[in-house]
Write a protein that holds these residues in place. Sequence first.
Motif, mmCIF file in Angstrom:
data_model
loop_
_atom_site.group_PDB
_atom_site.id
_atom_site.type_symbol
_atom_site.label_atom_id
_atom_site.label_comp_id
_atom_site.label_asym_id
_atom_site.label_seq_id
_atom_site.Cartn_x
_atom_site.Cartn_y
_atom_site.Cartn_z
ATOM 1 N N SER A 21 41.555 37.416 37.898
ATOM 2 C CA SER A 21 41.313 36.775 36.607
ATOM 3 C C SER A 21 39.857 36.883 36.180
ATOM 4 O O SER A 21 39.450 36.299 35.173
ATOM 5 N N GLY A 22 39.062 37.649 36.929
ATOM 6 C CA GLY A 22 37.655 37.825 36.619
ATOM 7 C C GLY A 22 37.402 39.050 35.752
ATOM 8 O O GLY A 22 38.315 39.576 35.095
ATOM 9 N N PRO A 23 36.163 39.533 35.728
ATOM 10 C CA PRO A 23 35.823 40.717 34.931
ATOM 11 C C PRO A 23 36.685 41.910 35.329
ATOM 12 O O PRO A 23 37.040 42.083 36.501
ATOM 13 N N ALA A 24 36.982 42.737 34.357
ATOM 14 C CA ALA A 24 37.905 43.853 34.593
ATOM 15 C C ALA A 24 37.444 44.748 35.735
ATOM 16 O O ALA A 24 38.249 45.209 36.547
ATOM 17 N N GLY A 25 36.135 44.992 35.830
ATOM 18 C CA GLY A 25 35.629 45.903 36.846
ATOM 19 C C GLY A 25 35.757 45.391 38.263
ATOM 20 O O GLY A 25 35.675 46.183 39.210
ATOM 21 N N SER A 26 35.950 44.087 38.424
ATOM 22 C CA SER A 26 36.053 43.526 39.773
ATOM 23 C C SER A 26 37.488 43.201 40.165
ATOM 24 O O SER A 26 37.733 42.721 41.279
ATOM 25 N N ARG A 27 38.437 43.458 39.296
ATOM 26 C CA ARG A 27 39.831 43.142 39.608
ATOM 27 C C ARG A 27 40.368 44.088 40.684
ATOM 28 O O ARG A 27 39.985 45.260 40.737
ATOM 29 N N PRO A 28 41.273 43.590 41.541
ATOM 30 C CA PRO A 28 41.785 44.446 42.627
ATOM 31 C C PRO A 28 42.549 45.656 42.097
ATOM 32 O O PRO A 28 43.246 45.574 41.070
ATOM 33 N N SER A 29 42.418 46.750 42.800
ATOM 34 C CA SER A 29 43.233 47.928 42.497
ATOM 35 C C SER A 29 44.646 47.698 43.019
ATOM 36 O O SER A 29 44.887 46.787 43.824
ATOM 37 N N LEU A 30 45.579 48.535 42.590
ATOM 38 C CA LEU A 30 46.944 48.418 43.113
ATOM 39 C C LEU A 30 46.970 48.680 44.612
ATOM 40 O O LEU A 30 47.763 48.076 45.340
#
Length: 326
Positions: free
Chosen positions: A260-269
């Motif tokens: 739910s944070g910044p797009a660049g720190s979101r987990p990859s699949l």
Amino acid sequence: MSAETWPPVPTRITEAEVAVGEQVARGGASTVFSIAGPRKTLLYKKYTKPRDADELDGLVATYAGWDAKTLGHVRRTLAWPVATVGEGGQAVGALVVRAAAHFQFTLPSGRMRVRDFNFLLYEKRSEKLGVPRATDREKVDLLRALLDVLSWLDERGFVHEDLASHNLLWKLDPAEVFVLDCDSLRPLSSESSAPLYTTVDWTDPRVLSEEVGRPDRASTSYVLGLLVPRVLVSPHWYPGDALPPERLPAALTELVVRASGPAGSRPSLMEWERGLAKASAQTTGTVVEPAPVGDPAAVRRADRWIFAGGLLLGALFAIFVLARLW
């Protein structure tokens, strides 16, 4: 699947050639019909307003180009558009793959109903309707099955623009997931001018605020970050709420927070895949009660309204979910 079960379908067909059967559902953007004759493995989704056909044609052409093994996988997991129903240069509807019978159950009234993720989230009410509750490990297995489908799409360059609980069907023994509303698939390499249909409660805030024009890979991770705690902790969980360590496997806590944070720190699949694999070993294999999240009275009201809304949405989107007639 045999050739008789999946007869050839032209990639472009007129409505007069569809052999439209009975109306099975009606929503704001489309009306759903069964199809008479040999194409009983498909349904007809008639759009309320005609759309530009180019993007739908692209999805249909992708389907037509796959080999038999790939088509078998798609038909088991995705309600993919297989034909554009066109008039002139416009798409008036689409023929789409039906879900298999094992994604349905029988209500106490005797009517058949599809088992979407709302029946996994609001499990106490679901149990009263005849849907057995899943264990915590089975829930993790279902999330892993969903991730398999999303990863398969991602590897082929597609993002689903309306991932939401009512667009996901499930079954156990073994865990399987079938993803609906696949005319909402978009190639990641392309822009889109088509109307965007999303479910607000499941939509990336970046899309809602128009920071980005359409859902993307980061949006998929955001939805997974909602599904995981809503399935394992409480259907009323929102970003910022507590993540009880006795309910959420430790392997998933950091991923949920980052999602739910910044797009660049979101987990990859790939990170989600590793986390869910570890989480399976951290579950008890038992049925557990939803954890309290938020104000109890508000939760009870939301439970009633959201579950009822999910049932209605499931009916309205039944285009994808009626079982195949064998």
